[in-house]
Design an enzyme around this catalytic site. Sequence first.
Site, PDB file in Angstrom:
ATOM      1  N   THR A 126     -50.703  64.810 -24.469  1.00  0.00           N
ATOM      2  CA  THR A 126     -51.775  65.096 -23.512  1.00  0.00           C
ATOM      3  C   THR A 126     -51.719  66.570 -23.116  1.00  0.00           C
ATOM      4  O   THR A 126     -50.626  67.107 -22.883  1.00  0.00           O
ATOM      5  CB  THR A 126     -51.726  64.245 -22.217  1.00  0.00           C
ATOM      6  OG1 THR A 126     -52.583  64.847 -21.248  1.00  0.00           O
ATOM      7  CG2 THR A 126     -50.357  64.116 -21.594  1.00  0.00           C
ATOM      8  N   ASP A 128     -52.649  67.596 -20.397  1.00  0.00           N
ATOM      9  CA  ASP A 128     -52.345  67.632 -18.958  1.00  0.00           C
ATOM     10  C   ASP A 128     -50.844  67.718 -18.659  1.00  0.00           C
ATOM     11  O   ASP A 128     -50.463  68.058 -17.543  1.00  0.00           O
ATOM     12  CB  ASP A 128     -52.893  66.374 -18.259  1.00  0.00           C
ATOM     13  CG  ASP A 128     -54.416  66.350 -18.209  1.00  0.00           C
ATOM     14  OD1 ASP A 128     -55.041  67.204 -18.853  1.00  0.00           O
ATOM     15  OD2 ASP A 128     -54.971  65.471 -17.524  1.00  0.00           O
ATOM     16  N   ARG A 163     -66.007  91.325  -8.003  1.00  0.00           N
ATOM     17  CA  ARG A 163     -66.390  89.951  -7.680  1.00  0.00           C
ATOM     18  C   ARG A 163     -65.184  89.049  -7.435  1.00  0.00           C
ATOM     19  O   ARG A 163     -64.073  89.338  -7.882  1.00  0.00           O
ATOM     20  CB  ARG A 163     -67.154  89.337  -8.863  1.00  0.00           C
ATOM     21  CG  ARG A 163     -68.608  89.691  -8.867  1.00  0.00           C
ATOM     22  CD  ARG A 163     -69.272  89.126 -10.095  1.00  0.00           C
ATOM     23  NE  ARG A 163     -70.682  89.432 -10.078  1.00  0.00           N
ATOM     24  CZ  ARG A 163     -71.440  89.546 -11.161  1.00  0.00           C
ATOM     25  NH1 ARG A 163     -70.919  89.378 -12.355  1.00  0.00           N
ATOM     26  NH2 ARG A 163     -72.717  89.820 -11.054  1.00  0.00           N
ATOM     27  N   MET A 170     -58.884  71.783 -16.595  1.00  0.00           N
ATOM     28  CA  MET A 170     -58.639  70.339 -16.586  1.00  0.00           C
ATOM     29  C   MET A 170     -57.361  70.031 -15.801  1.00  0.00           C
ATOM     30  O   MET A 170     -56.643  70.941 -15.391  1.00  0.00           O
ATOM     31  CB  MET A 170     -58.578  69.803 -18.010  1.00  0.00           C
ATOM     32  CG  MET A 170     -59.963  69.661 -18.631  1.00  0.00           C
ATOM     33  SD  MET A 170     -59.895  68.883 -20.257  1.00  0.00           S
ATOM     34  CE  MET A 170     -61.647  68.670 -20.591  1.00  0.00           C
ATOM     35  N   ARG A 265     -68.497  83.717  -8.157  1.00  0.00           N
ATOM     36  CA  ARG A 265     -69.081  82.914  -9.245  1.00  0.00           C
ATOM     37  C   ARG A 265     -68.021  81.998  -9.838  1.00  0.00           C
ATOM     38  O   ARG A 265     -66.835  82.320  -9.820  1.00  0.00           O
ATOM     39  CB  ARG A 265     -69.580  83.827 -10.375  1.00  0.00           C
ATOM     40  CG  ARG A 265     -70.542  84.913  -9.945  1.00  0.00           C
ATOM     41  CD  ARG A 265     -71.970  84.400  -9.945  1.00  0.00           C
ATOM     42  NE  ARG A 265     -72.872  85.514  -9.711  1.00  0.00           N
ATOM     43  CZ  ARG A 265     -73.477  86.209 -10.667  1.00  0.00           C
ATOM     44  NH1 ARG A 265     -73.274  85.917 -11.934  1.00  0.00           N
ATOM     45  NH2 ARG A 265     -74.285  87.198 -10.362  1.00  0.00           N
ATOM     46  N   HIS A 271     -64.077  71.550 -22.349  1.00  0.00           N
ATOM     47  CA  HIS A 271     -63.393  71.120 -23.568  1.00  0.00           C
ATOM     48  C   HIS A 271     -62.920  72.275 -24.439  1.00  0.00           C
ATOM     49  O   HIS A 271     -62.204  72.044 -25.417  1.00  0.00           O
ATOM     50  CB  HIS A 271     -64.286  70.156 -24.355  1.00  0.00           C
ATOM     51  CG  HIS A 271     -64.446  68.852 -23.637  1.00  0.00           C
ATOM     52  ND1 HIS A 271     -65.425  68.651 -22.695  1.00  0.00           N
ATOM     53  CD2 HIS A 271     -63.724  67.716 -23.689  1.00  0.00           C
ATOM     54  CE1 HIS A 271     -65.307  67.429 -22.209  1.00  0.00           C
ATOM     55  NE2 HIS A 271     -64.286  66.844 -22.783  1.00  0.00           N
ATOM     56  N   GLN A 273     -60.679  74.224 -23.581  1.00  0.00           N
ATOM     57  CA  GLN A 273     -59.220  74.251 -23.441  1.00  0.00           C
ATOM     58  C   GLN A 273     -58.533  73.119 -24.205  1.00  0.00           C
ATOM     59  O   GLN A 273     -57.318  72.987 -24.178  1.00  0.00           O
ATOM     60  CB  GLN A 273     -58.823  74.248 -21.974  1.00  0.00           C
ATOM     61  CG  GLN A 273     -59.059  72.963 -21.246  1.00  0.00           C
ATOM     62  CD  GLN A 273     -59.288  73.139 -19.759  1.00  0.00           C
ATOM     63  OE1 GLN A 273     -58.365  73.388 -19.029  1.00  0.00           O
ATOM     64  NE2 GLN A 273     -60.530  73.020 -19.320  1.00  0.00           N
TER      65      GLN A 273
END
Length: 350
Positions: A126, A128, A163, A170, A265, A271, A273
């Site tokens: 994963t 993550d 800025r 994710m 902004r 996706h 990544q």
Amino acid sequence: MKLAILTGGGDCPGLNNVIRAVIIQGIKKYGDEIFGYLYGWKGSINNLIKPLTLADAEGIFSQGGTILKSSRTNPYKVEDGSKKVLENLKLNKIDALIAVGGEDTCGVADKLYKDFKVPIVCVPKTIDNDLSATDQTFGFDTSISIICDALDRLHTTARSHDRVLVLEVMGRHAGWLAAMGGLAGGADYILIPEEKFDIDHVAKSVAKRKQEAGYAIVVVAEGAKFANEEVLKDQEKDAFGHVKLGGIGDRVAKAIEAKTGMETRASSLGHIQRGGSPTAYDRVLGTRYGLHAVDLIHDKKFGRMVSLQGNKITDVSVSEAVGTLKTLDKNFYEQIKIFFGDTIKAKAKV
Ligand code: F6P
């Protein structure tokens, strides 16, 4: 032996390295026949199977995605799903199955092993990095490299326009991607799912940073909660009960702009990544996992998941890996906090 492999859940760079290692180790070391189920558990329910030869392993080491395709199908949520998985294993005379996936895919594997003694081993995957019982999953390194590259690019444009830029990354339940990607990419503030944040503090801290540097960069994990709520793309849930997250970057950017009057902004990596070629690290990790998975099968160590501990590849029971997610290491996060939002003493709400 006849071995089958499937890849389930969100795809991830390094999957093809696992598949390649399984094919080569199985055929060359053990004289096995290798098969691939297409679309994860969906293929094992619907008998979408194909033989895998050494030719299939050719040239895939550098390709992202999975040549076996993937889905988020849960056999326990399909009528007679688990029964069909068993019937098809029998029909194809498969001696053992390798399931490559995260918490959901490995959770199903664990149940099939416990309920029906399916000869199964798992490989942890994963982006993550939130699967327990392994120090790292492959795909994570590629993903944080992409986040780091995106942040390098955001820095130059943020600086040119004075800025504040917010990057949404994710990470549904765990802030590994946000924290490690943000650390590598020099973020000024990081918001993670594990810790509630105070938007007033974020805005004040970002304003101070902008005063000092002329611009500021915020990284926010998709699972971070805005005013205590998850920000959802829509209400739809997948077969494992997960909602579609997305949009928190915009919400945070709007709030910062409203509270500070500074132009802010948001971008979302989405996706991007998860796609493209795996890093060298993920290619090697995926390969080492695939080699060990085949050895486990020949040692008849079923119900096991390959695992990285330190620099060693070893294995643990699949049950150890599923059930509780591996969230961001608190000590590590406290240590790196000095870089994020430290212009005003952090006071996250607990
Ligand atoms: O596989 C993990 C993951 O990339 C999460 O970070 C993310 O929330 C989810 O998958 C998105 O999944 P899908 O592409 O199915 O919407």
